[in-house]
Design a protein around this motif. Structure first.
Motif, PDB file in Angstrom:
ATOM      1  N   ALA A  40      -0.388  11.417  -3.424  1.00 54.14           N
ATOM      2  CA  ALA A  40       0.027  10.086  -2.967  1.00 54.14           C
ATOM      3  C   ALA A  40       0.076   9.101  -4.130  1.00 54.14           C
ATOM      4  CB  ALA A  40      -0.920   9.586  -1.881  1.00 54.14           C
ATOM      5  N   LYS A  41      -0.884   9.197  -5.036  1.00 51.52           N
ATOM      6  CA  LYS A  41      -0.903   8.314  -6.205  1.00 51.52           C
ATOM      7  C   LYS A  41       0.321   8.541  -7.089  1.00 51.52           C
ATOM      8  CE  LYS A  41      -5.921   7.649  -6.667  1.00 51.52           C
ATOM      9  NZ  LYS A  41      -7.108   7.913  -7.515  1.00 51.52           N
ATOM     10  N   ILE A  42       0.731   9.800  -7.233  1.00 54.85           N
ATOM     11  CA  ILE A  42       1.917  10.107  -8.039  1.00 54.85           C
ATOM     12  C   ILE A  42       3.164   9.510  -7.383  1.00 54.85           C
ATOM     13  CG2 ILE A  42       3.405  11.965  -8.916  1.00 54.85           C
ATOM     14  CD1 ILE A  42       0.897  13.728  -9.121  1.00 54.85           C
ATOM     15  N   MET A  43       3.252   9.634  -6.054  1.00 52.03           N
ATOM     16  CA  MET A  43       4.400   9.084  -5.341  1.00 52.03           C
ATOM     17  C   MET A  43       4.457   7.564  -5.483  1.00 52.03           C
ATOM     18  SD  MET A  43       4.663  11.375  -1.857  1.00 52.03           S
ATOM     19  CE  MET A  43       6.317  10.801  -1.477  1.00 52.03           C
ATOM     20  N   ILE A  44       3.318   6.906  -5.367  1.00 55.65           N
ATOM     21  CA  ILE A  44       3.271   5.449  -5.486  1.00 55.65           C
ATOM     22  C   ILE A  44       3.665   5.028  -6.904  1.00 55.65           C
ATOM     23  CG2 ILE A  44       1.737   3.445  -5.491  1.00 55.65           C
ATOM     24  CD1 ILE A  44       0.170   4.877  -3.204  1.00 55.65           C
ATOM     25  N   LYS A  45       3.135   5.736  -7.908  1.00 59.45           N
ATOM     26  CA  LYS A  45       3.421   5.399  -9.298  1.00 59.45           C
ATOM     27  C   LYS A  45       4.919   5.462  -9.598  1.00 59.45           C
ATOM     28  CE  LYS A  45       2.884   8.354 -12.674  1.00 59.45           C
ATOM     29  NZ  LYS A  45       2.322   9.300 -13.670  1.00 59.45           N
ATOM     30  N   ASN A  46       5.597   6.423  -8.970  1.00 60.01           N
ATOM     31  CA  ASN A  46       7.028   6.609  -9.226  1.00 60.01           C
ATOM     32  C   ASN A  46       7.931   5.877  -8.236  1.00 60.01           C
ATOM     33  OD1 ASN A  46       7.396   8.795 -11.494  1.00 60.01           O
ATOM     34  ND2 ASN A  46       5.704   9.538 -10.226  1.00 60.01           N
ATOM     35  N   GLY A  47       7.326   5.132  -7.304  1.00 60.99           N
ATOM     36  CA  GLY A  47       8.127   4.390  -6.337  1.00 60.99           C
ATOM     37  C   GLY A  47       8.818   5.264  -5.315  1.00 60.99           C
ATOM     38  N   TRP A  48       8.166   6.392  -4.952  1.00 61.42           N
ATOM     39  CA  TRP A  48       8.762   7.347  -4.017  1.00 61.42           C
ATOM     40  C   TRP A  48       8.159   7.282  -2.619  1.00 61.42           C
ATOM     41  CZ3 TRP A  48       7.832  11.739  -8.072  1.00 61.42           C
ATOM     42  CH2 TRP A  48       8.807  11.652  -9.075  1.00 61.42           C
ATOM     43  N   MET A  49       7.100   6.488  -2.430  1.00 59.86           N
ATOM     44  CA  MET A  49       6.445   6.453  -1.127  1.00 59.86           C
ATOM     45  C   MET A  49       6.992   5.295  -0.300  1.00 59.86           C
ATOM     46  SD  MET A  49       2.400   6.313  -0.058  1.00 59.86           S
ATOM     47  CE  MET A  49       2.051   7.998  -0.580  1.00 59.86           C
ATOM     48  N   GLU A  50       7.801   5.626   0.700  1.00 62.35           N
ATOM     49  CA  GLU A  50       8.362   4.600   1.579  1.00 62.35           C
ATOM     50  C   GLU A  50       7.257   4.058   2.485  1.00 62.35           C
ATOM     51  OE1 GLU A  50      12.202   4.027   4.582  1.00 62.35           O
ATOM     52  OE2 GLU A  50      11.888   5.940   3.531  1.00 62.35           O
ATOM     53  N   GLU A  51       7.180   2.752   2.586  1.00 64.93           N
ATOM     54  CA  GLU A  51       6.097   2.124   3.339  1.00 64.93           C
ATOM     55  C   GLU A  51       6.437   2.048   4.823  1.00 64.93           C
ATOM     56  OE1 GLU A  51       4.306  -2.331   3.368  1.00 64.93           O
ATOM     57  OE2 GLU A  51       4.226  -1.309   1.422  1.00 64.93           O
ATOM     58  N   PRO A  52       5.526   2.508   5.704  1.00 61.17           N
ATOM     59  CA  PRO A  52       5.767   2.392   7.149  1.00 61.17           C
ATOM     60  C   PRO A  52       5.860   0.923   7.568  1.00 61.17           C
ATOM     61  CG  PRO A  52       3.924   3.874   6.688  1.00 61.17           C
ATOM     62  CD  PRO A  52       4.242   3.161   5.408  1.00 61.17           C
ATOM     63  N   PRO A  53       6.496   0.633   8.703  1.00 63.32           N
ATOM     64  CA  PRO A  53       6.539  -0.747   9.202  1.00 63.32           C
ATOM     65  C   PRO A  53       5.127  -1.300   9.356  1.00 63.32           C
ATOM     66  CG  PRO A  53       8.023   0.663  10.459  1.00 63.32           C
ATOM     67  CD  PRO A  53       7.225   1.573   9.577  1.00 63.32           C
ATOM     68  N   GLN A  54       4.944  -2.550   8.955  1.00 57.78           N
ATOM     69  CA  GLN A  54       3.622  -3.175   8.938  1.00 57.78           C
ATOM     70  C   GLN A  54       3.430  -4.100  10.138  1.00 57.78           C
ATOM     71  OE1 GLN A  54       1.231  -2.593   6.198  1.00 57.78           O
ATOM     72  NE2 GLN A  54       2.712  -0.928   6.168  1.00 57.78           N
ATOM     73  N   MET A  55       2.178  -4.234  10.573  1.00 56.87           N
ATOM     74  CA  MET A  55       1.835  -5.247  11.560  1.00 56.87           C
ATOM     75  C   MET A  55       1.868  -6.618  10.878  1.00 56.87           C
ATOM     76  SD  MET A  55       1.388  -3.470  14.286  1.00 56.87           S
ATOM     77  CE  MET A  55       0.651  -4.655  15.423  1.00 56.87           C
ATOM     78  N   GLU A  56       2.006  -7.673  11.664  1.00 57.19           N
ATOM     79  CA  GLU A  56       2.033  -9.024  11.112  1.00 57.19           C
ATOM     80  C   GLU A  56       0.690  -9.342  10.454  1.00 57.19           C
ATOM     81  OE1 GLU A  56       2.796  -8.201  14.139  1.00 57.19           O
ATOM     82  OE2 GLU A  56       4.823  -8.872  14.614  1.00 57.19           O
ATOM     83  N   GLU A  57       0.755 -10.036   9.322  1.00 55.52           N
ATOM     84  CA  GLU A  57      -0.462 -10.485   8.640  1.00 55.52           C
ATOM     85  C   GLU A  57      -0.948 -11.763   9.313  1.00 55.52           C
ATOM     86  OE1 GLU A  57      -2.270  -9.174   6.452  1.00 55.52           O
ATOM     87  OE2 GLU A  57      -1.100  -7.583   5.516  1.00 55.52           O
ATOM     88  N   ARG A  58      -1.643 -11.608  10.427  1.00 58.24           N
ATOM     89  CA  ARG A  58      -2.044 -12.774  11.235  1.00 58.24           C
ATOM     90  C   ARG A  58      -2.915 -13.749  10.452  1.00 58.24           C
ATOM     91  NH1 ARG A  58       1.566 -13.176  15.225  1.00 58.24           N
ATOM     92  NH2 ARG A  58       1.799 -11.201  16.338  1.00 58.24           N
ATOM     93  N   ASN A  59      -3.852 -13.233   9.684  1.00 54.59           N
ATOM     94  CA  ASN A  59      -4.747 -14.122   8.930  1.00 54.59           C
ATOM     95  C   ASN A  59      -3.963 -14.976   7.938  1.00 54.59           C
ATOM     96  OD1 ASN A  59      -7.001 -13.201  10.280  1.00 54.59           O
ATOM     97  ND2 ASN A  59      -7.423 -11.611   8.762  1.00 54.59           N
TER      98      ASN A  59
END
Length: 335
Positions: free
Chosen positions: A312-331
């Motif tokens: 997972a760290k390798i994927m993040i470093k290379n910009g290959w990890m697509e981010e799942p839809p996020q919940m609203e940042e209520r805070n």
């Protein structure tokens, strides 16, 4: 006609994950279909491709109707059909069979997190497709002599109950203390794990020899060693009970070093296999009553988790990890 309810967060997550997995499978099938030299194997994969592709379209349409952005997933940029064969000797169907095992598990879990009838139906029908093609792949491999069945056993003639705590024993300060023979439930779990890891090992060896970047290549080589150690240790448990560990002459990497898939796709596929292995390991610990088995499987699960985290760290470093839809940042919104 009553107004259709908006999809929930869990339904959005289920559709997003299913889109990622199925677009990956489509790219893998495109390559294997192009390189298939067996007409029956090609027919199985072509038919599977058509069925999955139609549901990818349905998921895309469902998300569009909800006003959700369509995930990138895996596209034609992630496959090169023109490169030489990376695998031979029935590996294409062995690989597809394992992918459909994973699909069955994911769909069974996903359907418990969906509520709206049209989405439940999508997951239900995808489950049926996964079961159908898992069986077609299994029968194909058995007919070709590329799949080893689990050991046969004498049929029980009476019902027995556990009479003492020795039944649970397996861990002991005395290495020469006798362990009971494996029961059929434990044999099933171990056989399945060896079988899956053999296919995973063959897959990751091919990935290692064609990866485009050095850190990814090293990562796959590490994964191959992990799979080898698991196959070796689980096979020894079988041998200690006088059982033959499953082996197959089928499925091997060729000498090609040209990657048919992007590093992004190969890393995601490896991550999916790691998740499947940890899920199977959880079941193995739950249903294995000889206490040395859960202890060993738990160590494997820890190693697999750490290995997956590194990927997972390798994927993040290379910009290959697509981010799942996020919940609203209520805070943050309240601030």
């Amino acid at each position: 006609m009553p107004e259709r309810s908006a999809i929930t967060s869990s339904e959005l997550g289920v559709l997003w994950l299913t889109y990622q997995e199925d677009t990956m499978i489509l790219r893998i099938l495109e390559y294997f279909i192009e390189k298939a030299d067996d007409e029956k194997a090609k027919e199985i994969m072509n038919n599977l491709y058509g069925e999955i592709d139609s549901y990818v379209g349905i998921i895309k349409e469902t998300l569009e109707n909800e006003g959700a952005v369509i995930p990138i997933g895996f596209t034609t940029q992630d496959v090169k059909k023109e490169v030489p064969k990376l695998y031979d000797n029935g590996f294409d169907i062995m690989f597809v069979r394992l992918l459909k095992q994973i699909s069955m598990g994911l769909h069974s879990l996903n359907i418990t997190m969906t509520y709206r009838e049209d989405i439940v139906l999508i997951i239900k029908e995808l489950t049926t497709i996964a079961q159908k093609y898992y069986n077609l792949c299994t029968q194909y491999l058995l007919k070709k002599g590329l799949l080893v069945k689990s050991p046969h056993v004498s049929m029980p003639t009476s019902v027995e109950f556990v009479k003492d705590k020795h039944y649970l024993s397996g861990l002991s300060a005395n290495p020469f203390s006798e362990k009971r023979s494996l029961n059929t439930v434990e044999v099933a779990q171990i056989h399945h794990s060896i079988e899956s890891n053999i296919t995973g090992l063959q897959m990751i060896i091919g990935f290692a020899q064609c990866a485009n970047t050095e850190d990814v290549k090293n990562y796959f080589n590490e994964g191959a060693e992990l799979a080898k150690s698991m196959v070796k240790e689980l096979s020894e448990i079988f041998l200690q009970s006088g059982l033959q560990a499953p082996q197959t002459a089928g499925g091997n990497a060729t000498r090609s070093t040209l990657a048919p898939f992007s590093d992004k796709l190969m890393l995601y596929c490896t991550s999916l296999f790691c998740s499947f292995s940890m899920g199977s390991g959880s079941l193995g610990t739950a249903f294995s009553l000889r206490n040395d088995l859960p202890a060993k499987i738990t160590i494997f699960m820890k190693d697999i988790f750490e290995y997956a985290h590194k990927g997972a760290k390798i994927m993040i470093k290379n910009g290959w990890m697509e981010e799942p839809p996020q919940m609203e940042e209520r805070n943050q919104m309240l601030k």
